[in-house]
Design a protein around this motif. Sequence first.
Motif, PDB file in Angstrom:
ATOM      1  N   LYS A   1     -47.661  39.321 -76.807  1.00 40.91           N
ATOM      2  CA  LYS A   1     -48.111  39.674 -78.241  1.00 40.91           C
ATOM      3  C   LYS A   1     -47.240  40.870 -79.163  1.00 40.91           C
ATOM      4  O   LYS A   1     -46.439  41.237 -78.404  1.00 40.91           O
TER       5      LYS A   1
ATOM      6  N   SER B   1     -58.921  40.936 -85.407  1.00 40.38           N
ATOM      7  CA  SER B   1     -58.763  40.090 -84.255  1.00 40.38           C
ATOM      8  C   SER B   1     -59.422  38.815 -84.477  1.00 40.38           C
ATOM      9  O   SER B   1     -60.090  38.591 -85.695  1.00 40.38           O
ATOM     10  N   ALA B   2     -59.197  37.665 -83.628  1.00 36.88           N
ATOM     11  CA  ALA B   2     -59.747  36.561 -83.730  1.00 36.88           C
ATOM     12  C   ALA B   2     -61.194  36.434 -83.385  1.00 36.88           C
ATOM     13  O   ALA B   2     -61.679  35.333 -83.313  1.00 36.88           O
TER      14      ALA B   2
ATOM     15  N   SER C   1     -62.044  38.531 -78.259  1.00 34.25           N
ATOM     16  CA  SER C   1     -60.770  37.620 -78.167  1.00 34.25           C
ATOM     17  C   SER C   1     -59.790  38.503 -77.577  1.00 34.25           C
ATOM     18  O   SER C   1     -59.863  39.836 -77.234  1.00 34.25           O
TER      19      SER C   1
ATOM     20  N   ALA D   1     -56.740  39.394 -78.817  1.00 37.95           N
ATOM     21  CA  ALA D   1     -56.163  40.357 -79.779  1.00 37.95           C
ATOM     22  C   ALA D   1     -57.380  41.581 -79.673  1.00 37.95           C
ATOM     23  O   ALA D   1     -57.036  42.782 -80.008  1.00 37.95           O
TER      24      ALA D   1
ATOM     25  N   THR E   1     -57.729  33.752 -85.975  1.00 39.04           N
ATOM     26  CA  THR E   1     -56.492  34.661 -86.357  1.00 39.04           C
ATOM     27  C   THR E   1     -56.081  34.517 -87.500  1.00 39.04           C
ATOM     28  O   THR E   1     -55.849  35.610 -88.480  1.00 39.04           O
TER      29      THR E   1
ATOM     30  N   ILE F   1     -52.556  44.494 -86.680  1.00 35.92           N
ATOM     31  CA  ILE F   1     -52.964  43.378 -85.710  1.00 35.92           C
ATOM     32  C   ILE F   1     -52.152  43.212 -84.644  1.00 35.92           C
ATOM     33  O   ILE F   1     -51.056  43.490 -84.727  1.00 35.92           O
TER      34      ILE F   1
ATOM     35  N   ASP G   1     -51.327  40.468 -81.769  1.00 39.32           N
ATOM     36  CA  ASP G   1     -51.729  39.069 -81.401  1.00 39.32           C
ATOM     37  C   ASP G   1     -50.339  38.503 -81.142  1.00 39.32           C
ATOM     38  O   ASP G   1     -49.395  38.873 -81.020  1.00 39.32           O
TER      39      ASP G   1
END
Length: 320
Positions: free
Chosen positions: A124, A155-156, A160, A162, A185, A200, A202
């Motif tokens: 990430k 985040s998703a 998640s 993330a 996302t 973020i 991710d």
Amino acid sequence: MDRRTLLAAAGVLAAGPASAQAWRPPRPMKIMVPLAPGGTADTIARIIADPTAAILGQPVLVENRPGGSGAVAAIAVARGPADGLTLLYCSPSIQILNPLMMRNIPYDAMADFTPVIALMRAPKILVVRPDFPARSVEDIIALAKSRPGGLSYASAGIGSSAHLAGALFAQLAGIELLHIPYRGTAPGVQDLMGGRVDMILDTAAALLPLVREGRLRALAVSTAEPARAAPELPPIARTLPGFDDASFNYLIAPTRTPPEAIAAINAAINEVLAQPATRERFEALGAEPVGGTPEQLAAAVQSEIDRWRAVITAQRITIE
């Protein structure tokens, strides 16, 4: 074997050749992916399917069975024949995260399955919008401490990868961050670029194209060492020792699958993961091939469970 040793891709892509195994699939095989077509997991499964089929001598089909945070696919595989012909593609949710965050799951995450092989890890990256005042991890931490709860991250969705990465970041840094969950996302990234959230953390695959277009600015990478996908980015761990996170995908099978079938499949996929063409296609997705033995995979999964249990418990993260 510790997690870092297992997940160091260059160190575990070695297993006996598939030809050394006596088992061969009598009919076509299937990899069940618990996500919709078109994503990274689906693409990875399709990348390995044909070369694995060439080694084992039977077609390897990919079937998408999304739903229930992976539970729909997990139940189908757990209750299906344990003949080595059906494998379940796992992201961390099925065995690692769902049991820690959900009160009841309709399968036994460990007893219903046996490990086959680790497929890939995807680093990430921590990104902000170009006009954001922080230009490093140290800046993020200082800014967050100057206004507790005033910095937000997207985040998703709750639970998640993330979300958990951001929670781990906040926990190790001793700061408060406001979590803003989205349905995926993409909408979170849109709000990040629009200034409605601050950062973020991710996958590189999702974020690096926007960084290279100048629409986002990358500050650091999540893995303990620099990532192949973005070698110029410093690891978060240089500022927050112990931070080491990457999306981790692997294959499992029903628990009663014959050991000789597991051994043959493991050897074949190790051979596929070691091929330069496979590595190139993985790296184009921001992922790194892993491989290794079923025992190494089992140790890595248990290590992930232990690590995320501490974060999830401390942050009181649950999914209804």
